[in-house]
Structure formats: structure tokens, C-alpha cells
Design an enzyme around this catalytic site. Structure first.
Site, PDB file in Angstrom:
ATOM      1  N   ASN A 148      -0.873   6.543  -6.004  1.00  0.00           N
ATOM      2  CA  ASN A 148      -0.149   7.196  -4.904  1.00  0.00           C
ATOM      3  C   ASN A 148       1.380   7.072  -4.965  1.00  0.00           C
ATOM      4  O   ASN A 148       2.079   7.868  -4.357  1.00  0.00           O
ATOM      5  CB  ASN A 148      -0.692   6.734  -3.547  1.00  0.00           C
ATOM      6  CG  ASN A 148      -0.560   5.253  -3.329  1.00  0.00           C
ATOM      7  OD1 ASN A 148      -0.570   4.472  -4.286  1.00  0.00           O
ATOM      8  ND2 ASN A 148      -0.436   4.845  -2.089  1.00  0.00           N
ATOM      9  N   GLU A 246      -2.066  -6.004  -3.398  1.00  0.00           N
ATOM     10  CA  GLU A 246      -1.683  -5.150  -2.265  1.00  0.00           C
ATOM     11  C   GLU A 246      -2.773  -4.116  -2.121  1.00  0.00           C
ATOM     12  O   GLU A 246      -3.029  -3.348  -3.052  1.00  0.00           O
ATOM     13  CB  GLU A 246      -0.341  -4.454  -2.522  1.00  0.00           C
ATOM     14  CG  GLU A 246       0.875  -5.301  -2.263  1.00  0.00           C
ATOM     15  CD  GLU A 246       0.861  -5.992  -0.918  1.00  0.00           C
ATOM     16  OE1 GLU A 246       0.270  -5.443   0.043  1.00  0.00           O
ATOM     17  OE2 GLU A 246       1.399  -7.092  -0.827  1.00  0.00           O
ATOM     18  N   CYS A 280      -0.594   3.547   1.756  1.00  0.00           N
ATOM     19  CA  CYS A 280      -1.324   2.404   2.322  1.00  0.00           C
ATOM     20  C   CYS A 280      -0.753   2.021   3.675  1.00  0.00           C
ATOM     21  O   CYS A 280      -1.423   1.363   4.464  1.00  0.00           O
ATOM     22  CB  CYS A 280      -1.325   1.225   1.360  1.00  0.00           C
ATOM     23  SG  CYS A 280       0.287   0.842   0.707  1.00  0.00           S
ATOM     24  N   GLU A 458       5.697  -8.879  -2.391  1.00  0.00           N
ATOM     25  CA  GLU A 458       6.393  -8.113  -3.429  1.00  0.00           C
ATOM     26  C   GLU A 458       7.776  -7.727  -2.897  1.00  0.00           C
ATOM     27  O   GLU A 458       7.989  -7.666  -1.697  1.00  0.00           O
ATOM     28  CB  GLU A 458       5.619  -6.834  -3.746  1.00  0.00           C
ATOM     29  CG  GLU A 458       4.238  -7.101  -4.299  1.00  0.00           C
ATOM     30  CD  GLU A 458       3.697  -5.904  -5.049  1.00  0.00           C
ATOM     31  OE1 GLU A 458       4.094  -5.697  -6.202  1.00  0.00           O
ATOM     32  OE2 GLU A 458       2.875  -5.173  -4.470  1.00  0.00           O
TER      33      GLU A 458
END
Ligand code: NDP
Length: 478
Positions: A148, A246, A280, A458
Site C-alpha cells: 500500500n 506494523e 492501515c 518506526e
């Protein structure tokens, strides 16, 4: 043109190739990308291992210069890369241009971070002893990325990995190898030593599995779905590797009675449906207080009608296609599930035909849903959002937190006290006030709680936690 894998500084042809298809026009083949064989993945890991010690000993200036070069080249090729991104993933050209810029800034940011790697010197509890705490590279990093964000996610994993002195084996999603390949080419041309960065294209079940199970890889950073992430964690952790995951979200956007209606509609439209809802951090649960509920639903439905769903690269398109047939099937399946559960389809949810044969779907909005319905518990990962009506702020907050996920939460309100309370009490890694749940800065930590994430954050300087290991040295004073 063929696209080989980058192994030990050489472009190595694979055995077969994956076809990269344009989701806006399925007759358009973006390119063919060689799949790495198991033996080639083995070679890539060996190359990264071999290059590891020398790369860890490079000066911070050497690493900073190389990362800066990558960042500048991304900007120099921004328009071309954005076109490739929009073509292979289906986000609009404007969004793709933004994403490519983000990747460029990430490299430039981590170029500077090289110069800010710090340690600590503290007093010892023993006389005549110095204590020094330093950060060393984690070693060889395996990176596994989703489809994505085809350039931004690779960038936000590769740049810190290299900045902190690690070597890399990277596997992009098979669906979108084009941007990752272009980035590998930029990294290669920048002049990194052979083996420091390796690209291996191929299936997760083959290439990804091999990386996860190989003891020569010290740490795995993954972004993607929950089941894949959990499987990777079980395998990598069982051999003692460091893991960062993630995964999904079911992000709530709370709209309170005192919200500015225009802001609420704009924030919900962007968060739920832009980039085809394939984020997400998408606002898939719209939790709306009774007093504003009907006006909000009507306003959002009206704004949805104005969206232009078409070829991602066509001027005027505001929402591109779904990424592929299997994601489209998943979206339509969830729309059917929501209907069967008794949700009211307010707008959209229709398969659309356009001039070209693409995976077009009009964004779907459901009302009269409850937080126990599957549509509100499971990640759809498409342009589908549902409204949950609540009687007051307390119920809104409780509903927002009643989920297995914890990536991002948002609130739309003009009440300072409630905004502050929501910020403190949302059980998520990120929280937004009067902003969409999707859309974040590149220099600050990104990540979630509960089922959304695992391991340290991150991005920004917090990336050091994953990409370095700490050493404590005790030195007897001379
Ligand atoms: P996956 O989790 O299946 O894939 C993510 C990455 O992991 C890809 O590179 C994939 O490879 C790889 N992979 C797959 N299986 C393994 C394995 N056994 N070992 C190691 N690596 C593996 O997500 P998808 O891209 O297939 O998307 C499926 C669903 O995941 C979406 O519908 C969406 O719900 C969710 N998703 C969530 C994202 C998020 O950021 N939260 C991002 C993307 C997807 P390959 O695909 O090349 O085989």
C-alpha cells in the site's frame, strides 16, 4: 526491460518473473520483475552478512553522504517515480507525488541522523570506574514490506537500517515490485559497497519465509497483515531474532456534537476513503454523537457523491482503483457481510466500470452499525467505513477503545477539555485532533498498541531502538 535482483552489488537474473499490473487498466503491464530463487536469497543474505562488519565501521560522514545522495536522487526523479507508483498501486498522482517526496525526505532525515548517533557516559557505583553506553548496529536486517505504500515504507525501513550501520536484505510485496526496484537502482547507483543493500523479489511464502528463518538475519522489520505478522513473529522470535511488526488498524474517528460539521466531514472523507481506504491508519469506524449524527451522515454522503473514481493518473481523479482483484473481492465480501449483519448502506459500495478495465469501487458508507459487528471488528483495507451512533462522549471513548487494534484514533471537537481527555485516554500509538487518522509526519515515531504493532517504534530518532543494540562498557580509570 528486465528487472533483476540486486545481490552482492550485481544485478542477478531470476528463474521466472512476476508481472506488475496497473490496477487502473489491467491490460497495462507495468513491468516484469525477476523472482529470486531460494539459492539467490541465500546469496543475498550471505552478501549482507559479509558486508556487515566493514559497513558498521564506516564513518558517520560516509553513511550520511550516501543517504543524502539517495534522497536527492529521489527528488530529482520525483515525477517519474510518482507516475510509476500511481501506475502500479493505483493511488492518485497527487498522492503518489506526496509519497515519493516523503521517501526522499526520509533519506535526507536519516542522512542527518547519522551525525546524531549518541551514547551516554555515567558515573559508576564503584570507585575508579567509568561507564559508557553506546549504540552499535543490530547487524543484518531483513525487511518485508506491503503493497500500500510501495516507496515510503521501504524508505522508512531502509534509511534507518543503513544510517545506523546495518546491512539489508529487502523483499517488497510481489504486487508492487516497481517502486522498490527503482529505489534499489538509486541506492546501487549512489555507490554503497557491494552487499550492503540487497533486493530480492518473490513470494512471501518463499523469499519471506527464508529470510524469517535464516539465522544469519539478526532482525526482521515487517509491515502487512496481522496473520502474516503473527506468523513471522512466532518463527523469528523462536530463533531469537529481533522483530518489529506494523500491522492492521480499525481506527476510530470520534465526531462530537460540538464539532465543526465541515471539518468533521472533510476529516472523515479523507481518513476513510482517500487512497481508496488502503491505509492501515484509515478511519474505518466513525463514532458519532447523537446530536450531530444525521447531519454528519448526510454531509459525508453528499461529499462522497462528489468524488471522482477513475484512473489514478487521470487529472481530476480523487480516488483511484482498488489494488487488485483479490483485495476487491475482500472489500465486496465485507460490504455483503455488513448488509447481512443489518447495517444500512447509505452510499456507494458499487463496482464501477470506467473507460479502462480497472478495479473500481465506489466508497461505501454504512450507518446504524454496532461495534460488535464484523464490519467494525475486522480490517477491510478498502474504501469502506461505518458509522456507530453513540449517546455521549463517554460512550464514544469506550467504543473507540473497544477493539483489538490500537494504531490511531481521532476526535473532531471544538471542546478543548474533551480533546485533551481523548488524547490522554485513547488506547493507541497515535492520536489526532481535528485531523484525519491517516496522514503522518516522517520525522516522528509511527506505530501502535495492542494488535496493531509489536516491538519498538518506526521512524524519527525512535527508529534507533530497533536498528541498534546497546553496549555498556565498564572501564577502569588509568
Ligand atoms: P501480507 O501480510 O500477506 O503481506 C505483506 C508482506 O509480507 C508481503 O511482502 C508479503 O509477500 C509478505 N509475506 C506474505 N507471507 C509471508 C510469509 N509467510 N513470510 C514472510 N513474508 C510473507 O499482506 P498483503 O499484502 O497480502 O495484504 C493482505 C491484507 O493485509 C490486506 O488486505 C490488508 O488487510 C492487510 N494489509 C495491511 C497493511 C497495513 O499496513 N496494516 C498493509 C498491507 C496489507 P507477497 O505479498 O509478495 O507474497
Amino acid at each position: 526491460m528486465t528487472h533483476a535482483n540486486l545481490i552482492a552489488g550485481e544485478w542477478i537474473r531470476g528463474t521466472d518473473a512476476v508481472r506488475d499490473i496497473n490496477p487502473s487498466d489491467t491490460t497495462d503491464v507495468v513491468g516484469e520483475y525477476d523472482r529470486a530463487s531460494a539459492a539467490q536469497v541465500d546469496d543475498a543474505i550471505a552478501a549482507a552478512r559479509h558486508a556487515s562488519q566493514a559497513w558498521a565501521r564506516t564513518t558517520v560522514q560516509q553513511r550520511a553522504d550516501l543517504l543524502e545522495k539517495v534522497g536527492l536522487e529521489i527528488f530529482a526523479r520525483r515525477a517519474e517515480l510518482a507516475d510509476l507508483l500511481a501506475r502500479e498501486e493505483g493511488k492518485t498522482l497527487a498522492d503518489a507525488t506526496g509519497e515519493v517526496g516523503r521517501a526522499g525526505y526520509i533519506f535526507k532525515f536519516f542522512a542527518q541522523e547519522c551525525l546524531r548517533i549518541q551514547g551516554e557516559r555515567v558515573g559508576s557505583v564503584r570507585p575508579g570506574v567509568d561507564v559508557e553506553i553506546t549504540r552499535e548496529p543490530a547487524g543484518v536486517i531483513g525487511l518485508i514490506t506491503p503493497w500500500n505504500f510501495p516507496i515510503a515504507i521501504p524508505a522508512w525501513k531502509i534509511a534507518p537500517a543503513l544510517a545506523y550501520g546495518n546491512t539489508v536484505v529487502m523483499k517488497p510485496a510481489e504486487l508492487v515490485p516497481g517502486c522498490a526496484w527503482a529505489l534499489a537502482e538509486i541506492i546501487h547507483k549512489a555507490g554503497f559497497p557491494a552487499g550492503v543493500f540487497n533486493l530480492v523479489v518473490g513470494r512471501g511464502s518463499v523469499v519471506g519465509e527464508k529470510m524469517v528463518n535464516d539465522p544469519r538475519i539478526d532482525a526482521i522489520s515487517f509491515t502487512g497483515s496481522v496473520p502474516t505478522g503473527r506468523g513471522i513473529l512466532a518463527k523469528a522470535a523462536s530463533r531469537g531474532a529481533k522483530v518489529q511488526l506494523e500491522m492492521g488498524g480499525k481506527n476510530p474517528l470520534v465526531v462530537l456534537n460540538d464539532a465543526d460539521l465541515d471539518v468533521a466531514v472533510r476529516v472523515a472523507l479523507d481518513g476513510a476513503f482517500f487512497q481508496t481506504g488502503q491505509r492501515c491508519t484509515a478511519s474505518s469506524r466513525l463514532i458519532v454523537e447523537e446530536g450531530i449524527h444525521d447531519k454528519f451522515v448526510a454531509g459525508l454522503a453528499e461529499a462522497m457523491q462528489k468524488q471522482v473514481i477513475d484512473d489514478a493518473r487521470k487529472p481530476g481523479t480523487t480516488i483511484g482503483p482498488v489494488v487488485d482483484q483479490s483485495q476487491l473481492d475482500q472489500d465486496i465480501n465485507y460490504i455483503d457481510i455488513a448488509k447481512a449483519e443489518g447495517a444500512n448502506l447509505v452510499a456507494g459500495g458499487e463496482r464501477l466500470n470506467r473507460e479502462k478495465s480497472g478495479f473500481y469501487l465506489s466508497p461505501a458508507l454504512f450507518s446504524e452499525t454496532t461495534n460488535t459487528m464484523r464490519i467494525n471488528r475486522e480490517e477491510v483495507f478498502g474504501p469502506v467505513a461505518s458509522v456507530i451512533r453513540v449517546k455521549d462522549y463517554d460512550e464514544a471513548l469506550a467504543t473507540a477503545n473497544d477493539t483489538a487494534f490500537g494504531l490511531c484514533a481521532g476526535v473532531v471537537t471544538t471542546n478543548l477539555k474533551k480533546a485533551a481527555h481523548f488524547r490522554r485516554n485513547a488506547e493507541t500509538g497515535m492520536v489526532m485532533v481535528n485531523l484525519p487518522t491517516a496522514g503522518v509526519d516522517y520525522h516522528v515515531p509511527f506505530g501502535g498498541r495492542k494488535g496493531s504493532s509489536y516491538g519498538s517504534r518506526e521512524q524519527g530518532r525512535y527508529a534507533a531502538e530497533f536498528y541498534t543494540q546497546v553496549k555498556t562498557a565498564y572501564v577502569m580509570q588509568g
